[in-house]
Structures are given as C-alpha cells and as structure tokens.
Design a protein around this motif. Structure first.
Motif, mmCIF file in Angstrom:
data_model
loop_
_atom_site.group_PDB
_atom_site.id
_atom_site.type_symbol
_atom_site.label_atom_id
_atom_site.label_comp_id
_atom_site.label_asym_id
_atom_site.label_seq_id
_atom_site.Cartn_x
_atom_site.Cartn_y
_atom_site.Cartn_z
ATOM 1 N N UNK A 1 -5.861 -18.983 -9.393
ATOM 2 C CA UNK A 1 -7.080 -18.349 -8.888
ATOM 3 C C UNK A 1 -6.961 -16.827 -8.784
ATOM 4 N N UNK A 2 -5.746 -16.340 -8.481
ATOM 5 C CA UNK A 2 -5.575 -14.910 -8.308
ATOM 6 C C UNK A 2 -4.452 -14.402 -9.207
ATOM 7 N N UNK A 3 -4.526 -13.115 -9.526
ATOM 8 C CA UNK A 3 -3.516 -12.540 -10.407
ATOM 9 C C UNK A 3 -2.321 -11.994 -9.656
ATOM 10 N N UNK A 4 -2.596 -11.086 -8.726
ATOM 11 C CA UNK A 4 -1.507 -10.326 -8.132
ATOM 12 C C UNK A 4 -1.748 -10.179 -6.633
ATOM 13 N N UNK A 5 -0.772 -10.555 -5.806
ATOM 14 C CA UNK A 5 -0.910 -10.343 -4.369
ATOM 15 C C UNK A 5 0.184 -9.404 -3.871
ATOM 16 N N UNK A 6 -0.175 -8.572 -2.946
ATOM 17 C CA UNK A 6 0.740 -7.582 -2.393
ATOM 18 C C UNK A 6 0.334 -7.317 -0.952
ATOM 19 N N UNK A 7 1.127 -6.488 -0.262
ATOM 20 C CA UNK A 7 0.854 -6.238 1.150
ATOM 21 C C UNK A 7 -0.148 -5.098 1.283
ATOM 22 N N UNK A 8 -1.323 -5.422 1.777
ATOM 23 C CA UNK A 8 -2.344 -4.384 1.894
ATOM 24 C C UNK A 8 -2.755 -4.102 3.318
ATOM 25 N N UNK A 9 -2.043 -4.748 4.255
ATOM 26 C CA UNK A 9 -2.389 -4.558 5.671
ATOM 27 C C UNK A 9 -2.120 -3.124 6.079
ATOM 28 N N UNK A 10 -2.713 -2.739 7.173
ATOM 29 C CA UNK A 10 -2.577 -1.364 7.650
ATOM 30 C C UNK A 10 -1.240 -1.206 8.376
ATOM 31 N N UNK A 11 -0.147 -1.196 7.620
ATOM 32 C CA UNK A 11 1.147 -1.050 8.255
ATOM 33 C C UNK A 11 2.157 -0.493 7.258
ATOM 34 N N UNK A 12 3.383 -0.331 7.687
ATOM 35 C CA UNK A 12 4.405 0.323 6.874
ATOM 36 C C UNK A 12 4.581 -0.350 5.516
ATOM 37 N N UNK A 13 4.414 -1.678 5.458
ATOM 38 C CA UNK A 13 4.577 -2.393 4.194
ATOM 39 C C UNK A 13 3.682 -1.827 3.097
ATOM 40 N N UNK A 14 2.472 -1.412 3.471
ATOM 41 C CA UNK A 14 1.556 -0.855 2.474
ATOM 42 C C UNK A 14 2.101 0.456 1.920
ATOM 43 N N UNK A 15 2.718 1.260 2.789
ATOM 44 C CA UNK A 15 3.316 2.508 2.312
ATOM 45 C C UNK A 15 4.393 2.225 1.277
ATOM 46 N N UNK A 16 5.151 1.155 1.490
ATOM 47 C CA UNK A 16 6.195 0.796 0.517
ATOM 48 C C UNK A 16 5.562 0.451 -0.827
#
Lengths: 292, 422, 263
Positions: B182-197
C-alpha cells in the motif's frame, strides 16, 4: 504607635518581598538585553534588543501563548461554573456538611505533580479506567494523551479537578455574607430559585467572583507543574505552556538570556490580561454605582 | 592517690588518643575503596550490569556504581544538567549522546581525555565511530556504542535497492501500482529529533549542509530540494500522511506488517524484523540512504560514549572504569548479548561476532558513511527549529522554499541572540 | 444526589489510585486476572532513596518555611493593621497581587541566586524563597485578624504600662492563635506542594522533597505499564496531606475563607 516604628516592624517582611518579587523582574529586564548562554560560557554579553526581536519572530512563543491562553480560558471558566455549583450545594444546611466540605477540598490539598502522575494512569489508552469504561459502553477508546487535539482538554480536566474546590470555598465564603432575609423576601414575592440566583446571589457575589477569576487566571497563565508531569509539553508540543518553554530554554538549552526574555514576556501577558480584567471591573462597578 | 582533677585530665587525653587513632584507622580503611559513579539511561544500565559486577570483582579498590537514569534520552541530560548547573557533580562519568557533547564541553563541565587516554586513543575506532568525540582540539568523549540511519528494503519485492531519490520513487510507484504494497516509503516524520536525523541524511544526499563555519545553510537549493522531496513523497501518496506523527516504533510496526517497501530506521530494527515469527524474516536487507549523482550516501551517526566530568574527585579511577567498559571485550559482550553495534574496529572484525551476526560487516560499511549532526553547543535549539519547520511543511501546504527560508532566518536569529556570531 | 456526585468527583480519582496500587501490573493491563499485591508499596519504600527520606525532607522544609514566614509576617501584619487607611490599602493591594503571582516565573532568578550564593541542595536554605512566596497570603490573613482585635484592648494594655513585646505576648498573640495556626498550616501546605523552585534548587536525589521526587519517578520507568508503581507513589504521596487536611480541616478552611473575605 509611632509611624517609623511601624515601618520598622514591616521592614524585614517587605525586604524579603522585594527580594523575591521585584528583584527578579528587574533582573530579567536587564538579562533580556544580554546573551547569556552556553555559547557565551554562561556569562552575560550585551546584545541590545536581539532577544526581543527573536521573541517577536518566534513561532513557538506565539504557539505557546495561544495554548496557554486557551488552557487558562477553558480552565478558569469551567472552575467558576463548577465552583459556583459546589458552593451553592455546600451552602445548603445539610447534615454532614462540614465533612463534605473537607472532602471536597482534598483535591486542592494534594501536590499537583503527585496527582498528575495519577492522571497519566487514569487517562491511559487503553488501560486507564476512563477508556475501560468507554470500551464497556461500546465506544471507541479516546487517545487522551497522544492526540494533539484532545490532550489539552485532558490537562484542563485535571486542572479543574484540583482547583475547583478552592474557587468553591472562596465563593462559599461570599455566599455566607449574603443575609438570608433577602432570599426570604424574594420568596415571599414569588421569585423562583433561578430568579433569586440571578437577582440576588450573583450581583452580591460579584466581588468574590472577580477575586476568584483574577487569582485563578494569574495562576493558570503560569501553569507548569501539571503540564510538565502529565504531558511534558507533548504530544508534538500541543500542551506546552509559556512557563514550560521558558524553563526548557534555561535548563535544557542553557540559554538564560532568552529564558529571561520569555519569562518577562509571559509576565507582560499576565499583567495585560489581569490588569484589563481588573480595570473592566472597576469601570463597570463604578458605572453600576452611578446608575443606582 | 591521684587527685580527681588530674585523673579526669588523663582520662580525657586517653579518650582523645583512642578516638583519633580509630578515626585515622577508619579513614585509612575507607580510603582504600574509591567510589566511582556513572549515570546511564536505563536500557544501557541494564545492558552493562554484568560488566559492572565483573569490574567490581576484578578491581577491589574501586567501587563502581551505576545510576539508572530515565528512559528518555533528553530526560537523562536534564537530570545531569540539573546538578551540573548548581555547581555540584554527583557523577564522575556520564554516558553521553553524541549531540550533547558540544553543549557540555562548551559549558566547561567536561574534562579533556587526551592526557588520560594518550594521543592514539581513537586509533582502534572504526571510521565513522570516531566522529563527534574530539573537537576544538581536545578529546571530550570515548564512544561505546554506535548507531546509524539505514534504508531498509524488501528483498522479495525488488532485485537491488535504489541509489537515487528518483529510483526510490520509481520503484515505490511501480510496487504500489501493482498492488504489492500500500505504501512505498516510511520514515520518522514526527516533530522530534528523529526527523532531524532523517533530514540530515537527505540534505547531504542532495549536496547540502546544515551548518558551515557555524553559519546555517538551510536556504540553499540543496536544502530546499531535500525538503521538497520529502513533501512530494507525502503529496504523491508514496508516504502516508500519518508519517507526521510517526517515530521509530510506528514506522517499524508498519513496515513489519508488510505495508511498505522501504523504511528508514536504525540497526535495532533488523533484529526485530528477523525475530522468529516475524512475517518479514529473511526478506529484508539494509543499505545507506539514497543520494543524488555524485553526492555521498549518508547515514546519520548516533552514538553513546563516556565523558569524564570536570568536577569529579576520582578522575583516575573513573578513567579506569571508562577503559574497562569501552574495551574490546566489553563491546563484544554488548553485541553478542544485547545486539548493540560496537565502535572498535577490532570488534567489528572479530570472527566470532561476524559468525553470529553476518550483517555486522554491512553495518561497519554504513558507519563509514556516517555524517554527524552539527557540533554546535546550541544544536538542541537548531534541531528544534528544523524539525518543527519540516514537520509543518510535510503536514501542510507551504512550499519548501518558503519554509526553508524561514528556517534559515530563525536559525540565524538564534545564533545571533545566544551569543554566537551571526 | 448532588452530594453523591460531589463525593464521587472529589474522591474518585484518589480511590482509583488506591485500587490500582494494590493490583499487580498484569491485572492492570488486562493480561491477568490478578488478585491483590503489596509489591508496589514494597518497591517504593525500599527504593533508593527511601520514600520516607523524601517525606522527612518535606517536613524539614515545611517546618522551617513556616517558622520563617510567621516570624516575618506577624510583626508586619501588626504594623499594617495599625497603619493609616490609605497607606495600608495601597500596600495591601500590592501584597494581594503578589499572592496571585505564579511563582514559576521567578525560577530563573532564584536559580542564579542558588548558584551564586551556594544555596543549592540545602533544605533549610529553601525556606528563604518559600517564606518570600508565602508572605503575601500570610500577611493578608494576619492583618485581617489583627484588625479584628478592638483597639481598646491594646489601649487598655498601654495604659497599664505594657511595652510592645508584652502586649504581643499576653494580649495579641493569644487572640491571634487561630489565625496564626491557619496561616502556618497554609504555608506548610504550600511548601509541601511547591515544585518549580524545589526542582531547580535541589538536585541530589536524597534531598528531594515530595513534589520533585514524584516527578522523577514519573520520568523514570522502563516498563510499558508501570502504573501500579505510579499509583502506589500517588497514594503514599497524598497520604500525609490527606491526614493533615482531616486533622486540621477547620483551621485550613477558616484560613482560606478569612483570606478571601478580607483580602
């Protein structure tokens, strides 16, 4: 007693008051024109109005202002309504009244951080009692603490639970100053309970209502304990209050200069709101006095 | 007969002698054991518990105590800072995240390790793991464990992983159209340090940089392109809109359920995906992040390492603890028992480990491609600005150029008003 | 009916905590059928530092703050009640405003104070800011109580040749006893519940008072469902205050009420 002797008696207390309330604000005023952060070795370096420019353009500051105002407005309104209801209830001569009064005051006596821990459990999704109840009733679970649109309401609920008793007690004191013959006279004239509430109780209770509103508003604008322990400002910063943001700037980011600016900004907002409310009251009561 | 006053005097003298003697003996006895106190986040405290007891057994003159800090990374730092700010240091060693080290060093709370560990302290470290420990001409931290951002791909859905952003999009679209995922690519998009990475890897992949000479470069064409690409992923349906609320656990959950072709996550996810009973067991591999032609394939480096606090009164003993806990044997045990990625080259090349965990070689390669988050003492605030802005643009309609320009302005203002030159 | 609702609303959350604290974690997360356990309490009382130490710290801070506040507030309130009306009104208004001020806004200046004057991690030093924060309410309460004492009583004592201290000791303070008790209790309650200043002034875990200790417990768990332990902490943390409230309900309530009416 001689005048200067009286002032001498007051001096130590007034000195401490000045040291605790006035001196910090003066200090913040100075510090907000300095850069004092980890980049300056935690020493102050003058930079003029840069911090204030930064504050003005800081989206997070304005977001937190909105969130704090929203929280305060909801919390204070709810407390006043519930507090009035509880005060009216406790005003009735019932047996066990004083025990009920004490029990209803218990929420106020508990430390906020202690009960915030309890609320984290009560609001837990899906194992907390509220969500269990919703499940039993066949309704979906409510992500109280993880949905940015809902969490602030949970915080309002927790805050209201704690502070309603205080408001209720205040209003109860006010209710007790209203002579009961006023009600008797009104009852003789055929007034309903609702009418006597509107015509007698509310007007005579106004000074107490106002003191309660002003006091609670000032306290709510500085909300910190509850938010830090219940949500930590989350989710996604949707419950972060101004006080928490200022605290994070000092204790996490080590940016003292900006933290002072934020604190002063919060104080300014507090002054603006409470000052306006107080002035509006003065003006309206003077108007009422003139009309009479 | 001895007069009573003289008797009293002698008795007093005797008591004083005995008292001071016993105090001296007691002092000598307790001086034998030097207490060393270490603060670690809870998971690491648990993982190193065996090592700690082994150390205490083999070093009777040092009493090593580990304080089990909070679970959340930031909370551990808050705890340490609360005592350091007051001028007190209850700890001798801290297990530090790589992004805090510049802040603590700039605040003067750390003791340089060069004198204690010698000039080739970093010699045995794998390339990539040595980043983030020495700056400003001094060594501030010795790394224990490493982490790097990886692109996970489904080996059963494609022959080879994509190497450019365009390829990733093309493969995702094809698979989605064929109904395989159903989806192609998932990543961390939450408003936290993970997104900066996440953003950092992509930024380098598009040829951009976050900070150059302490000046933000976030309105560069590369930065705008990187953010724009992330935005497009969501707009074109390759990434679910819910990504704005996803952290590592949520992306892993989605990928593990088979709902995505690609995932960006850390090495721990591999162990989870290959657990017995996992639907994707044996069907997943990882590589470094995609990048434009001619640009490096980047992996955001995360690592935990020990720093010596300047206010410690047991520095020599603490350095011994540091040496022990970061030794090759200790790292080997941490990898075998707990799956943590080591930092020492010798440990990466250990045949026993490679036999138990063949992916270790790939992890070493990914680590060599590591990029570091800016070594600025105000990194936490810069990161805060970045992830808020990027989160807003992936969940909203603002064009990437406007968002990045705003971010650049805010970053500059931050640096200026906190005393940096801006 | 409405009374039942009020009782439920006030006591409900706390009773739920009590219930949860006695159930094992599996039962709380619906994975087991449970039974009852005292495990959470045992863990809490044996933790490091022991919970009783935290309570003792709060008692020390509370007692010292109360003593300091009363020592400063009583003379000040006396003087204020004998001052001319206009001056007293202006001063009282300022003091009332200070009573409403949210203390957390002062944390940064107080933090710097602790750093510069080495007042950190000392329980007795904490009574300084606490006294400052409680003074407004104490002054308002005590001023009102002093004002209630008819001036003739004092004048009679003056005529008899009593000095200030004698008047205080024999006439005024005995009459003021209920008001002093109420103010003292309110100050004690405030010190127990205060959080931001204690959070920034105390970092050693064996010196924490109740409120920051609770917050640390809140941040520290690795378990997925730690709430049995949390509930136990909530119950133990609330118990002393509930006891205090029940024992001194009259004084506390009258203190708040008086403060409201006269303030």
């Amino acid at each position: 007693m001689r005048r200067w002797r009286l002032w001498l008696l007051m001096a130590p207390a007034l000195a401490l008051l000045l040291a605790i309330f006035a001196a910090p604000l003066m200090h913040y005023l100075w510090l907000s024109t300095q850069a004092q952060s980890v980049l300056t070795g935690l020493k102050p370096v003058p930079i003029g109005a840069q911090q204030w420019l930064r504050l003005w353009n800081d989206g997070r500051f304005w977001q937190d202002t909105w969130q704090t105002l929203r929280f305060s407005a909801a919390s204070v309104s709810l407390e006043m309504l519930l507090g009035l209801a509880v005060a009216l209830l406790l005003h009735q001569p019932l047996c066990g009244r004083s025990l009920l009064r004490t029990i209803s005051l218990l929420p106020w006596a508990l430390p906020t951080t202690v009960m915030a821990l309890g609320w984290r459990w009560i609001f837990n999704d899906p194992y907390g009692p509220i969500n269990q109840l919703l499940a039993v009733l066949g309704l979906g679970a409510m992500p109280f603490l993880s949905n940015p649109n809902v969490t602030w309401l949970a915080a309002v609920g927790a805050d209201t639970w704690k502070t309603t008793p205080f408001v209720a007690l205040l209003l109860l004191a006010g209710l007790q100053t209203i002579p009961s013959d006023l009600y008797e006279a009104a009852a003789l004239e055929g007034a309903t309970a609702w009418q006597s509430l509107r015509r007698i109780t509310l007007p005579l209770l106004t000074p107490y209502l106002l003191i309660a509103v002003l006091f609670r508003l000032a306290q709510a604008l500085g909300v910190f304990d509850l938010i830090q322990v219940l949500t930590g400002g989350g989710p996604a910063g949707s419950t972060e209050s101004l006080a928490l943001y200022a605290y994070l700037n000092a204790m996490r980011f080590l940016d003292f200069g900006y933290s002072a600016t934020l604190l002063l900004g919060s104080f300014a907002i507090l002054l603006l709101l409470c000052g306006t409310a107080a002035l509006v009251w003065r003006w309206s009561s003077r108007l009422q006095g003139e009309l009479r | 007969m001895i007069p009573p006053r003289a008797l009293r005097r002698w008795a007093l003298l005797l008591v004083a002698l005995v008292g001071s003697l016993s105090l001296g003996l007691w002092g000598l006895a307790t001086e034998r054991v030097e207490p060393v106190s270490v603060l670690m986040p809870a998971p690491f405290a648990d993982a190193t518990a065996e090592l700690v007891s082994a150390f205490n057994r083999s070093h009777p003159r040092i009493a090593l105590r580990v304080t089990r800090g909070p679970l959340e990374t930031e909370a551990v730092s808050d705890l340490a800072i609360s005592s350091l700010l007051l001028g007190e240091s209850s700890y001798d060693l801290l297990l530090m995240d790589v992004s805090w080290t510049p802040k603590y060093a700039a605040a003067g709370w750390l003791e340089p390790l060069d004198a204690w560990l010698g000039p080739d302290a970093l010699a045995d470290l794998a390339p990539g793991a040595d980043l983030g420990n020495a700056f400003g001409g001094q060594l501030w931290r010795f790394p224990l464990l490493a982490d790097m951002g990886l692109l996970y791909w489904r080996t059963d859905l494609m022959e080879a992983p994509p190497r450019t952003p365009a390829e990733l999009v093309a493969i995702s679209r094809r698979l989605q159209r064929e109904g395989r995922v159903p989806w192609g690519y998932v990543w961390q998009g939450k408003q936290y340090e993970g997104l900066s990475c996440v953003v950092l890897e992509l930024l380098r992949g598009f040829g951009g940089h976050w900070l150059v000479d302490n000046e933000p470069q976030l309105d560069s064409p590369a930065a705008i392109a990187a953010t724009g690409w992330l935005q497009d992923l969501v707009r074109q349906g390759i990434t679910p809109a819910a990504v704005g609320n996803m952290g590592e656990p949520e992306t892993l959950q989605l990928f593990q359920a088979g709902d995505a072709a690609f995932m960006r996550n850390w090495p721990y996810a591999m162990a989870e995906l290959n657990k017995p009973g996992s639907p994707l067991r044996g069907k997943v591999a990882f590589t470094t992040m995609v990048s434009e032609e001619g640009e490096p394939h980047a992996a955001t480096q995360g690592s935990w390492g020990f720093s010596l606090l300047a206010g410690s009164t047991h520095k020599a003993a603490a350095v011994e603890v540091l040496r022990f806990l970061t030794s090759a044997d200790a790292q080997k045990q941490l990898n075998l028992r707990w799956g943590y990625t080591p930092t020492r080259l010798s440990v990466f090349e250990d045949p026993e480990l490679l036999a138990a965990n063949p992916a270790l070689g790939d992890l070493q390669q990914a680590l060599a491609a590591a990029v570091l988050r800016p070594l600025s003492p105000v990194y936490a605030q810069l990161s805060d600005l970045l992830y808020r802005e990027v989160n807003t643009s992936i969940t909203g309609d603002q064009p990437a150029s406007t968002a990045m320009r705003q971010l650049q302005l805010n970053s500059e203002r931050l640096l200026r008003s906190s005393g940096g030159e801006g | 009916m409405a009374r039942m609702l009020l009782l439920l609303w006030s006591l409900g959350p706390m009773l739920w905590q009590l219930y949860s604290s006695l159930r094992p974690n599996e039962a709380l997360s619906g994975m087991g059928t449970g039974g009852w356990t005292l495990e959470h309490y045992r863990q809490l009382l044996q933790s490091d530092p022991p919970f009783l130490t935290t309570l003792l710290n709060s008692v020390v801070v509370g007692a010292s703050s109360t003593a300091l506040t009363l020592a400063l507030a009583v003379p000040c309130a006396y003087a204020l009640s004998r001052l001319g009306r206009r001056q007293a009104r202006a001063l009282s208004a300022l003091v009332a405003a200070a009573a409403a001020f949210p203390a957390v806004l002062l944390f940064l200046a107080l933090l710097e104070l602790a750093r510069d004057w080495h007042l950190a991690n000392q329980l007795l030093a904490l009574s300084l800011p606490y006294a400052g924060l409680c003074l407004p309410l104490a002054i308002l309460l005590l001023t009102a109580a002093f004002a209630d004492i008819p001036i003739e009583l004092e004048e009679a004592a003056l005529i008899e040749g009593m000095g200030l201290w004698q008047r205080l000791r024999w006439i005024l303070l005995p009459l003021m006893a209920p008001a002093i008790a109420s103010s003292g209790l309110l100050v004690f309650l405030f010190s127990w519940n205060e959080y931001p200043i204690a959070l920034t002034w105390l970092s050693r875990s064996d010196l924490l008072t109740l409120a920051p200790a609770m917050a640390r417990i809140a941040g520290s768990s690795v378990y997925t469902i730690p709430y049995g332990a949390f509930a136990a902490a909530t119950v133990l943390g609330s118990a002393p205050l509930i006891l205090l409230m029940l024992l001194f309900q009259r004084q506390i309530i009258s203190g708040l009420t008086q403060g409201a009416i006269k303030g």
